[in-house]
Write a protein that holds these residues in place. Sequence first.
Motif, PDB file in Angstrom:
ATOM      1  N   ILE A   1       5.210   4.976 -11.266  1.00 49.43           N
ATOM      2  CA  ILE A   1       4.633   3.923 -10.582  1.00 49.43           C
ATOM      3  C   ILE A   1       3.690   3.189 -11.739  1.00 49.43           C
ATOM      4  O   ILE A   1       2.722   3.793 -12.294  1.00 49.43           O
ATOM      5  N   PHE A   2       4.021   1.983 -11.881  1.00 47.16           N
ATOM      6  CA  PHE A   2       3.541   1.102 -12.809  1.00 47.16           C
ATOM      7  C   PHE A   2       2.330  -0.096 -12.250  1.00 47.16           C
ATOM      8  O   PHE A   2       3.053  -0.954 -11.469  1.00 47.16           O
ATOM      9  N   ARG A   3       1.336   0.144 -12.390  1.00 49.22           N
ATOM     10  CA  ARG A   3       0.170  -0.644 -11.776  1.00 49.22           C
ATOM     11  C   ARG A   3       0.438  -1.002 -10.228  1.00 49.22           C
ATOM     12  O   ARG A   3       0.526  -2.147  -9.754  1.00 49.22           O
ATOM     13  N   GLY A   4       0.870   0.159  -9.607  1.00 49.42           N
ATOM     14  CA  GLY A   4       0.735   0.131  -8.100  1.00 49.42           C
ATOM     15  C   GLY A   4       2.437  -0.245  -7.773  1.00 49.42           C
ATOM     16  O   GLY A   4       2.661  -0.265  -6.634  1.00 49.42           O
ATOM     17  N   THR A   5       3.271  -0.504  -8.405  1.00 48.45           N
ATOM     18  CA  THR A   5       4.419  -0.747  -8.280  1.00 48.45           C
ATOM     19  C   THR A   5       5.692   0.266  -8.745  1.00 48.45           C
ATOM     20  O   THR A   5       5.575   0.552  -9.925  1.00 48.45           O
ATOM     21  N   PRO A   6       6.299   0.914  -7.752  1.00 47.09           N
ATOM     22  CA  PRO A   6       7.218   1.975  -8.180  1.00 47.09           C
ATOM     23  C   PRO A   6       8.374   1.273  -9.021  1.00 47.09           C
ATOM     24  O   PRO A   6       8.990   0.213  -8.682  1.00 47.09           O
ATOM     25  N   THR A   7       8.609   1.524 -10.253  1.00 52.04           N
ATOM     26  CA  THR A   7       9.503   1.281 -11.126  1.00 52.04           C
ATOM     27  C   THR A   7      10.851   2.173 -11.445  1.00 52.04           C
ATOM     28  O   THR A   7      11.709   1.671 -11.777  1.00 52.04           O
ATOM     29  N   LEU A   8      10.656   3.421 -10.722  1.00 51.76           N
ATOM     30  CA  LEU A   8      11.554   4.447 -10.685  1.00 51.76           C
ATOM     31  C   LEU A   8      11.131   5.124  -9.218  1.00 51.76           C
ATOM     32  O   LEU A   8      10.084   5.672  -9.139  1.00 51.76           O
ATOM     33  N   ARG A   9      12.389   5.423  -8.565  1.00 52.55           N
ATOM     34  CA  ARG A   9      12.288   5.986  -7.403  1.00 52.55           C
ATOM     35  C   ARG A   9      13.426   7.063  -7.133  1.00 52.55           C
ATOM     36  O   ARG A   9      14.574   6.734  -7.341  1.00 52.55           O
TER      37      ARG A   9
ATOM     38  N   ILE B   1      -2.833  10.785  -2.315  1.00 53.36           N
ATOM     39  CA  ILE B   1      -3.202   9.693  -3.190  1.00 53.36           C
ATOM     40  C   ILE B   1      -2.910   8.556  -2.565  1.00 53.36           C
ATOM     41  O   ILE B   1      -1.899   8.112  -2.417  1.00 53.36           O
ATOM     42  N   LEU B   2      -3.946   7.480  -2.217  1.00 55.46           N
ATOM     43  CA  LEU B   2      -3.817   6.370  -1.712  1.00 55.46           C
ATOM     44  C   LEU B   2      -3.683   5.199  -2.745  1.00 55.46           C
ATOM     45  O   LEU B   2      -4.840   5.216  -3.441  1.00 55.46           O
ATOM     46  N   ILE B   3      -2.885   4.243  -2.981  1.00 53.30           N
ATOM     47  CA  ILE B   3      -2.632   3.098  -3.836  1.00 53.30           C
ATOM     48  C   ILE B   3      -2.747   1.836  -2.882  1.00 53.30           C
ATOM     49  O   ILE B   3      -1.915   1.732  -1.997  1.00 53.30           O
TER      50      ILE B   3
ATOM     51  N   THR C   1       0.869  -1.314  -0.184  1.00 53.86           N
ATOM     52  CA  THR C   1       0.098  -0.012  -0.085  1.00 53.86           C
ATOM     53  C   THR C   1       0.910   1.187   0.201  1.00 53.86           C
ATOM     54  O   THR C   1       1.961   1.373   0.801  1.00 53.86           O
ATOM     55  N   ILE C   2       0.594   2.157  -0.864  1.00 57.99           N
ATOM     56  CA  ILE C   2       1.428   3.420  -0.994  1.00 57.99           C
ATOM     57  C   ILE C   2       0.369   4.763  -0.801  1.00 57.99           C
ATOM     58  O   ILE C   2      -0.621   4.755  -1.517  1.00 57.99           O
TER      59      ILE C   2
END
Length: 450
Positions: free
Chosen positions: A418-426, A19-21, A3-4
């Motif tokens: 964030i791609f489909r709820g997963t951070p791909t770049l931080r 924004i809650l994911i 959860t992000i």
Amino acid sequence: MSTILIRGARPYGEAPQDILIERDRITQIADPGVITATEGTEIIEAEGLIALPGLVDVHVHLREPGFESSETVLSGSRAAAKGGFTTVFAMPNTRPVQDSAGVVETVWALGREAGYADVHPIGAVTVGQAGEQLAELGSMADSRAAVRMFSDDGLCIFDPLIMRRALEYVKAFDGVIAQHAQDPQLTRGAQMNEGALSAELGLGGWPEVAETSIIARDALLAEQVDSRVHVCHLSTATAVDVVRWAKARGIKITAEVTPHHLLLTEEKVRGFDARFKVNPPLRTEEDVVKLREALADGTIDVIGTDHAPHPMDSKQTEWDHAAMGMVGLESALRIVHATMVNTGLLDWRGVARVMSEAPAQIGSATDAGRPLQVGELANIVLYDETVSSVFSEADLAGKSVNSPYLGLELPGSVEYTIFRGTPTLRAGTPAPAEEVARASRTRIAEGEHE
């Protein structure tokens, strides 16, 4: 599945929101401080950052299969994440060519395995891109890749009968033919834009009519069969006029422009630096101005990067022998910021329209380009508009470094993708490939990924 909670981001550059994911969806959007983070929630402090829907690119070259020394689906989709893209459409000039269900499914599967972005293969219109026989358009459309965009990419579909038949065929499943508008007979030996500068430099000229004549012909063919045609990398002021005329007639035509055609002009060719050799060629300052205006007023629908990676030895050679093309995924949003936002031609909602919403619609990517609202997939880019930096090789995440922007001061920075709820770049660093791919495979196994 994590959860992000994104705190204080500015959706579309407007008022701050949290924004809650949860899992892969946006589940709540509220004023700052309203949403309470539960135990285990990852917090992204995004005060001042602009939140946009994940970017969509209808024109990239991922090179795999066949040209993995230049790029792979993994490295290319990692470059996409670096630039804020969560969906890319991969051109068919691979080896073997993407002209059958088997090949497009392979590319599609590689994209799912990589886990950085949704990868939609573009099917070739003709077998082997030879321009002689229609490829298996129906089987590619019915495949797991569900292809809806078809193109012979850097090879113009020059035969009008082939083009008409292709337009008729894809109409049955609301497909679109993406045309590389270049009359091959008018561009033999062409090396740069035709004009006074090409004469001065002694390089073969590339006339604008080679582009506009094909666009006009295809617009009329699309009108006759009531089908969709898309113009790849439109580059001239006259071509803008033709597209505007076609739209006024109600023809189902869309068009894209590249970031480099919004910024760079033929003057870059003076140094014979092959990083600036591209198809179609860089044009005049007048063309650049008209292209920007057309993107702002909707005549041009979308940005397409034409991300074209090449190995170094293909660029570090004599101009005549150098490969055509530039990488562009990592820099696209920053170039649009410089050319369209800083000039007042687009606001950030306009950027979302041309870099996310409209390209998803053109390519029939139903999960992409969705608005930032509750219930939608969490495809989000967080962008810092307040900073600037010199673009360098450190900003590139693909396998090739043939960027025309190296050494150029550019505004902005993609901080999170964030791609489909997963951070791909931080905060500027792509997440480890194996970590992202693992999350993507888990989503697929649980039936969350079409």
